[in-house]
Write an enzyme that holds these catalytic residues in place. Structure first.
Site, PDB file in Angstrom:
ATOM      1  N   SER A  47      18.361  52.706  11.999  1.00  0.00           N
ATOM      2  CA  SER A  47      17.466  52.761  10.832  1.00  0.00           C
ATOM      3  C   SER A  47      17.957  53.895   9.949  1.00  0.00           C
ATOM      4  CB  SER A  47      16.031  53.062  11.295  1.00  0.00           C
ATOM      5  OG  SER A  47      15.267  53.559  10.212  1.00  0.00           O
TER       6      SER A  47
ATOM      7  N   TYR B  71      10.221  57.690  16.922  1.00  0.00           N
ATOM      8  CA  TYR B  71      11.026  56.626  16.291  1.00  0.00           C
ATOM      9  C   TYR B  71      12.373  57.177  15.813  1.00  0.00           C
ATOM     10  CZ  TYR B  71      12.082  52.554  13.378  1.00  0.00           C
ATOM     11  OH  TYR B  71      12.685  51.446  12.829  1.00  0.00           O
TER      12      TYR B  71
HETATM   13  N1  LIG Z   1      11.029  46.722   9.041  1.00  0.00           N
HETATM   14  C1  LIG Z   1      11.630  47.847   8.714  1.00  0.00           C
HETATM   15  O1  LIG Z   1      11.338  48.492   7.704  1.00  0.00           O
HETATM   16  C2  LIG Z   1      12.734  48.378   9.578  1.00  0.00           C
HETATM   17  C3  LIG Z   1      13.535  49.420   9.080  1.00  0.00           C
HETATM   18  C4  LIG Z   1      14.572  49.922   9.867  1.00  0.00           C
HETATM   19  C5  LIG Z   1      14.797  49.406  11.126  1.00  0.00           C
HETATM   20  N2  LIG Z   1      13.981  48.396  11.596  1.00  0.00           N
HETATM   21  C6  LIG Z   1      14.243  47.904  12.945  1.00  0.00           C
HETATM   22  O2  LIG Z   1      14.487  46.505  12.895  1.00  0.00           O
HETATM   23  C7  LIG Z   1      14.097  45.913  14.117  1.00  0.00           C
HETATM   24  C8  LIG Z   1      13.215  44.705  13.837  1.00  0.00           C
HETATM   25  O3  LIG Z   1      12.116  45.164  13.077  1.00  0.00           O
HETATM   26  P1  LIG Z   1      11.097  44.165  12.349  1.00  0.00           P
HETATM   27  O4  LIG Z   1      10.578  44.933  11.196  1.00  0.00           O
HETATM   28  O5  LIG Z   1      11.702  42.850  12.161  1.00  0.00           O
HETATM   29  O6  LIG Z   1       9.946  44.126  13.485  1.00  0.00           O
HETATM   30  P2  LIG Z   1       8.951  42.957  13.999  1.00  0.00           P
HETATM   31  O7  LIG Z   1       7.846  43.685  14.682  1.00  0.00           O
HETATM   32  O8  LIG Z   1       8.623  42.024  12.889  1.00  0.00           O
HETATM   33  O9  LIG Z   1       9.848  42.214  15.094  1.00  0.00           O
HETATM   34  C9  LIG Z   1      10.242  42.831  16.292  1.00  0.00           C
HETATM   35  C10 LIG Z   1      10.286  41.781  17.388  1.00  0.00           C
HETATM   36  O10 LIG Z   1      10.758  42.425  18.606  1.00  0.00           O
HETATM   37  C11 LIG Z   1      10.023  41.901  19.685  1.00  0.00           C
HETATM   38  N3  LIG Z   1      10.068  42.830  20.825  1.00  0.00           N
HETATM   39  C12 LIG Z   1       9.470  44.051  20.917  1.00  0.00           C
HETATM   40  N4  LIG Z   1       9.707  44.587  22.124  1.00  0.00           N
HETATM   41  C13 LIG Z   1      10.478  43.696  22.797  1.00  0.00           C
HETATM   42  C14 LIG Z   1      11.052  43.675  24.100  1.00  0.00           C
HETATM   43  N5  LIG Z   1      10.866  44.704  24.948  1.00  0.00           N
HETATM   44  N6  LIG Z   1      11.777  42.613  24.487  1.00  0.00           N
HETATM   45  C15 LIG Z   1      11.974  41.563  23.632  1.00  0.00           C
HETATM   46  N7  LIG Z   1      11.443  41.524  22.390  1.00  0.00           N
HETATM   47  C16 LIG Z   1      10.699  42.580  21.976  1.00  0.00           C
HETATM   48  C17 LIG Z   1       8.608  41.728  19.129  1.00  0.00           C
HETATM   49  O11 LIG Z   1       7.858  40.821  19.925  1.00  0.00           O
HETATM   50  C18 LIG Z   1       8.902  41.200  17.726  1.00  0.00           C
HETATM   51  O12 LIG Z   1       8.958  39.792  17.711  1.00  0.00           O
HETATM   52  C19 LIG Z   1      13.442  47.006  14.937  1.00  0.00           C
HETATM   53  O13 LIG Z   1      14.376  47.560  15.849  1.00  0.00           O
HETATM   54  C20 LIG Z   1      13.082  48.059  13.886  1.00  0.00           C
HETATM   55  O14 LIG Z   1      13.027  49.364  14.426  1.00  0.00           O
HETATM   56  C21 LIG Z   1      12.964  47.874  10.856  1.00  0.00           C
END
Ligand SMILES: NC(=O)c1ccc[n+]([C@@H]2O[C@H](COP(=O)([O-])OP(=O)(O)OC[C@H]3O[C@@H](n4cnc5c(N)ncnc54)[C@H](O)[C@@H]3O)[C@@H](O)[C@H]2O)c1
Length: 257
Positions: free
Chosen positions: A141, A154
């Site tokens: 991130s 985080y």
């Molecule tokens: N959305 C943002 O602004 C953002 C920014 C930077 C990084 N990220 C990173 O991107 C990734 C995805 O984020 P998102 O926003 O799409 O989140 P989201 O919550 O929409 O999706 C995350 C998915 O991961 C699954 N998950 C969680 N723990 C799990 C496990 N132990 N085993 C299997 N599946 C699991 C959840 O069920 C969910 O479906 C994350 O790693 C997040 O830290 C997101």
């Protein structure tokens, strides 16, 4: 068809960025192994891919549990014989400054965001090493590069994932395996929507202030990150190794006056 015939595994592909990447990878010719802890989301992603004429298989697994991850990788290898691309996307947020965070909440975020990257790599890598090819994409991130308030657990995990990516690249370059990291800024997904709902009295006002933080003046979309993941998954990025790829609307290198 930039991923023609590639076998790809995406963790956390039942929602947000993971789902969007799964849809794009399938559209570009990949077979997508859709992993998630939550069955409903994972099955919905697979259904969407099938409806669009793509190839996908849902495998429910907890990325923090060695037996669960090993069984997922074994099932994928049995079904397809190889994994060309591993996208370690699953992750959770962690809110609070150090003095506000309970030890069990700290451990949960560290476990999912770091151990949940380590284990899929551990069980997929031997198969990639045998074939002397592969692309691994780790979800970091932009918080790994900038200080943001009240995100202690985080930020610790996303910094760790970036360091891990560089170190992994050194270990696996001799096997022609590339390992790169994605560094998104704020992307409007259920993950962020949930955080806005639970952390602010006025989520709409919070969105406006988040938008101001971006030089783009707007938040990112899951598709923006999916396109970057596609680049790292495909041979188009063959000369990228151990690198961070920023998709952040200018948050890291720009500054809004
Ligand atoms: N959305 C943002 O602004 C953002 C920014 C930077 C990084 N990220 C990173 O991107 C990734 C995805 O984020 P998102 O926003 O799409 O989140 P989201 O919550 O929409 O999706 C995350 C998915 O991961 C699954 N998950 C969680 N723990 C799990 C496990 N132990 N085993 C299997 N599946 C699991 C959840 O069920 C969910 O479906 C994350 O790693 C997040 O830290 C997101």
């Amino acid at each position: 068809m930039r991923l023609h015939d590639k076998i790809t595994l995406i963790t956390g592909a039942g929602s947000g960025i993971g789902r969007s990447s799964a849809l794009l990878f399938a559209k570009e010719g990949a077979t997508v192994i859709v992993n998630d802890l939550v069955e409903k989301g994972g099955l919905e992603t697979v259904e969407e891919i099938h409806q669009a004429g793509g190839k996908a298989l849902f495998i429910q697994a907890d990325t923090t549990d060695p037996e669960s991850v090993k069984a997922m990788v074994d099932q994928a290898i049995e079904a397809y014989g190889r994994i060309d691309v591993l996208f370690n996307n699953a992750g959770v947020s962690g809110i609070g400054a150090i003095h506000e965070v309970e030890p069990e909440d700290w451990d949960r975020v560290i476990r999912i965001n770091i151990r949940g990257v380590f284990l899929p790599c551990k069980y997929v890598l031997p198969h990639m090493m045998d074939r002397r090819e592969g692309s691994i994409i780790n979800m970091s991130s932009c918080i790994a590069e900038i200080g943001l308030g009240r995100r202690a657990s985080y930020s610790a995990t996303k910094g760790a994932v970036l360091s891990l990516t560089k170190s992994m690249q050194v270990d696996y370059a001799p096997y022609q395996i590339r390992v790169n990291a994605l560094l998104p800024g704020t992307i409007l997904t259920p993950f962020v929507e949930n955080y806005l709902r639970t952390s602010y009295d006025d989520p709409e006002e919070a969105i406006q202030s988040l938008k101001k933080r971006q030089l783009s003046g707007d938040l990112g979309r899951p598709e923006d990150v999916a396109k970057a993941a596609l680049f790292l998954a495909s041979d188009d990025s063959r000369f990228m190794m151990g690198s961070p790829l920023y998709i952040d609307g200018g948050v890291v290198f720009g500054k809004n006056a």
